[in-house]
Each structure stands twice: as structure tokens, then as C-alpha cells.
Write an enzyme that holds these catalytic residues in place. Structure first.
Site, PDB file in Angstrom:
ATOM      1  N   HIS A  28      -7.855  -4.122  -3.385  1.00 46.19           N
ATOM      2  CA  HIS A  28      -6.667  -3.592  -2.726  1.00 46.19           C
ATOM      3  C   HIS A  28      -6.329  -4.469  -1.515  1.00 46.19           C
ATOM      4  O   HIS A  28      -7.183  -5.147  -0.968  1.00 46.19           O
ATOM      5  CB  HIS A  28      -6.956  -2.159  -2.266  1.00 46.19           C
ATOM      6  CG  HIS A  28      -5.758  -1.435  -1.767  1.00 46.19           C
ATOM      7  ND1 HIS A  28      -4.783  -0.940  -2.602  1.00 46.19           N
ATOM      8  CD2 HIS A  28      -5.373  -1.096  -0.509  1.00 46.19           C
ATOM      9  CE1 HIS A  28      -3.845  -0.336  -1.886  1.00 46.19           C
ATOM     10  NE2 HIS A  28      -4.184  -0.425  -0.613  1.00 46.19           N
TER      11      HIS A  28
ATOM     12  N   ASP B  84      -9.219  -2.895  -7.507  1.00 43.31           N
ATOM     13  CA  ASP B  84      -8.788  -1.900  -6.522  1.00 43.31           C
ATOM     14  C   ASP B  84      -9.462  -0.578  -6.861  1.00 43.31           C
ATOM     15  O   ASP B  84      -9.167   0.042  -7.888  1.00 43.31           O
ATOM     16  CB  ASP B  84      -7.264  -1.760  -6.574  1.00 43.31           C
ATOM     17  CG  ASP B  84      -6.695  -0.919  -5.438  1.00 43.31           C
ATOM     18  OD1 ASP B  84      -7.405  -0.006  -4.951  1.00 43.31           O
ATOM     19  OD2 ASP B  84      -5.542  -1.165  -5.050  1.00 43.31           O
TER      20      ASP B  84
ATOM     21  N   CYS C  73       0.841  -1.188   0.000  1.00 45.95           N
ATOM     22  CA  CYS C  73       0.000   0.000   0.000  1.00 45.95           C
ATOM     23  C   CYS C  73       0.882   1.246   0.000  1.00 45.95           C
ATOM     24  O   CYS C  73       1.660   1.443  -0.923  1.00 45.95           O
ATOM     25  CB  CYS C  73      -0.971  -0.028   1.178  1.00 45.95           C
ATOM     26  SG  CYS C  73      -2.235   1.264   1.106  1.00 45.95           S
TER      27      CYS C  73
END
Length: 298
Positions: free
Chosen positions: A266, A234, A177
């Protein structure tokens, strides 16, 4: 209902966030932590599929890394042998070096790596008591200068080679991330990096005085091969942006490979959250290890 079933059934608080429950102390501008096991208030629920890797045969635990303005806390895991071991910097998500990040370090150590995860947000604030994503971003994440972030990673790589049986000539980096964004930036910063793997790292975002470039801005400047692992579902990182990142890097003659997993959200590697997807996570892990081997980290 079993504890595992209860965990799976429970609704996580602020799903998508993760962190570490820690006791802060101040030293030379750092809000330091004890790096105890656990999660912040934002992610108190750990789902039943969370992977647990033991430390048998490893040297694993909390460490302190010297920086220009104090000792930065980190977690290090490496084999118990003599070394030198290839180094992998593991860059955290935005909520600290919690159990998932530590476990990732141990998984790498079991494969022969010296894996080090620095607490790169230790100066900016105590995430322990934060449960609001806007507060976390505005008071901690947005306050971290990119120059300081890159310097912290440099210090971690230097420490791993000098004080942790690491091989400076076999340096890799991976991150998740926000840590995936840092992977792109670091690949453009440090020519000593042999290979980089960015897990669903954001490519766009706001530019500020202390964070002047996005990951997209440095696509043509990377100095190390980058493998990008992204989810086709995502909602925060459009597939078109990922493909543009690849095309920009390749047009500049850079070594880059992008894998987009269809219908995958995600944080698909984050095994402690409902976003975890076993097949893409395992495939991405295998591709990461192959990338490190191909480009001289392993």
C-alpha cells in the site's frame, strides 16, 4: 551520519499515516488551517527519496475555496500562463494537504495542469495533534459525510474553472488511499469528470448513515473512466476485491482499467515513506498521464 541518511534510518511514527502541521482557526464550522509546509505528529520523519518539485514557472500556494458553509482551505498549483488549463482535483490521504500532496500538485502543474488539493477534512477536526490512528479515524475520518465530501469536490471544480484559469470541460480527478476511495465515489457522482485515477483506494469498509456506500457499491455506477492502481502486497485491499471491482464495472458497461503491481505494498506512490516503490510509482504516474490524455483531460 548525514541528514538524509538519518532520515532513512529513523523509524517513522505510525508508519502509513501522513498529514500536515497546521494552526487551526474556526469559521462557520470549519477547523481551518494555515496550510504551512510540513507533516503532522504522525509522520514527522520524511525519507530521503522524497521528491521535491520547485514552483519555477508556476503560480502555486494556499487558496480558499467558497463552499456552502464557509471558506475551505486548499493548495493550488498551475502554470503561470494565461490558460485555460485542464483541471485535476488531487484528493488527499487522511492526514491533510501536506508537502507530498502539494508536491504532487506542482508536478502536475509543471505538465500544464491546474491542480487543486482541497482540505476536505477541515470541518471535522485538527489533525495536527493526533498521533493515534484509531483517534484519527473515529474522530475525523468517520465523521466526514460523503455528501459533504462530494459537495466539497464540486465546489473545488467550480472554483478552479471560475477563479483559477481552469477549463471546466477538461476535468480530471486523482487521489491516494482514502482519497482513492473518494475518486470512485466522485466518478459515480459528477458526470462532468472526464477521467479518474484511484491510487490504492479502499473498496470495502463499514457503511454508516453519513457514509452509506463503499467504493465497491458504486462500481457499476461510475460515469467517468476509472484507472485503478493497486499493490499486490497491500494487506488492507485484497487482490480479489480489486479484481471484483473491475469485473463489476465492466459488466455494467463502464470504462475501467485496473493495474496490480506484484509484490508492491500500500502507499507505493508516497515517496516520503518507506512504502515507496520507485518503479511502480513511476509506471503508475505515466499510466495516469496517459489515461488523462486518452479521455480528454490533457
Amino acid at each position: 551520519m548525514t541528514a538524509s541518511a538519518s532520515a532513512k534510518a529513523a523509524k517513522p511514527v505510525l508508519e502509513g499515516l501522513d498529514g500536515l502541521v497546521r494552526e487551526p482557526f474556526s469559521r462557520r464550522g470549519f477547523v481551518m488551517t494555515g496550510l504551512i509546509s510540513g507533516f503532522t505528529l504522525a509522520t514527522t520523519v520524511v525519507h530521503g527519496q522524497a521528491i521535491t518539485t520547485d514552483s519555477t514557472g508556476l503560480v502555486a500556494g494556499d487558496v480558499q475555496i467558497p463552499t456552502a458553509d464557509g471558506q475551505m482551505p486548499a493548495y493550488r498549483a498551475m502554470p503561470a500562463g494565461n490558460g485555460p488549463f485542464p483541471i485535476v482535483l488531487v484528493i488527499e490521504e487522511i492526514f491533510g494537504v501536506h508537502e507530498y500532496i502539494k508536491d504532487t500538485c506542482r508536478r502536475l502543474a509543471k505538465l500544464g495542469y491546474c491542480a487543486v488539493a482541497p482540505e476536505v477534512y477541515a470541518r471535522q477536526g485538527d489533525l495536527t495533534k493526533m498521533t493515534d490512528v484509531q483517534q484519527i479515524v473515529s474522530q475525523v475520518i468517520s465523521k466526514k459525510p460523503d455528501a459533504e465530501l462530494l459537495s466539497d469536490l464540486d465546489a473545488t471544480a467550480k472554483w478552479a474553472a471560475a477563479s483559477s484559469k481552469g477549463d471546466a470541460n477538461r476535468l480530471g480527478v486523482t487521489g491516494f488511499c482514502r482519497g482513492g476511495r473518494a475518486v470512485w465515489l466522485y466518478a459515480a457522482h459528477n458526470p462532468a469528470v472526464k477521467a479518474s485515477v484511484a491510487w490504492y483506494g479502499p473498496l470495502g469498509g463499514n457503511r454508516t448513515e453519513i457514509q452509506p456506500k463503499t467504493a465497491a457499491d458504486v462500481a457499476a455506477d461510475i460515469k467517468a473512466p476509472v484507472l485503478g492502481l493497486y499493490g499486490g502486497a497491500d494487506t488492507g485491499i485484497p487482490v480479489a476485491d480489486v479484481e471484483k471491482q473491475r469485473d463489476t464495472a465492466k459488466a455494467a458497461g463502464k470504462t475501467v482499467e485496473i493495474v496490480i503491481y506484484p509484490d508492491t505494498p500500500h502507499a507505493f506512490h508516497a515517496d516520503y515513506r518507506p512504502s515507496y516503490r520507485k518503479q511502480p510509482a513511476e509506471d503508475g504516474w505515466a499510466k495516469m498521464l496517459a489515461w488523462f490524455k486518452t479521455y480528454g483531460v490533457a
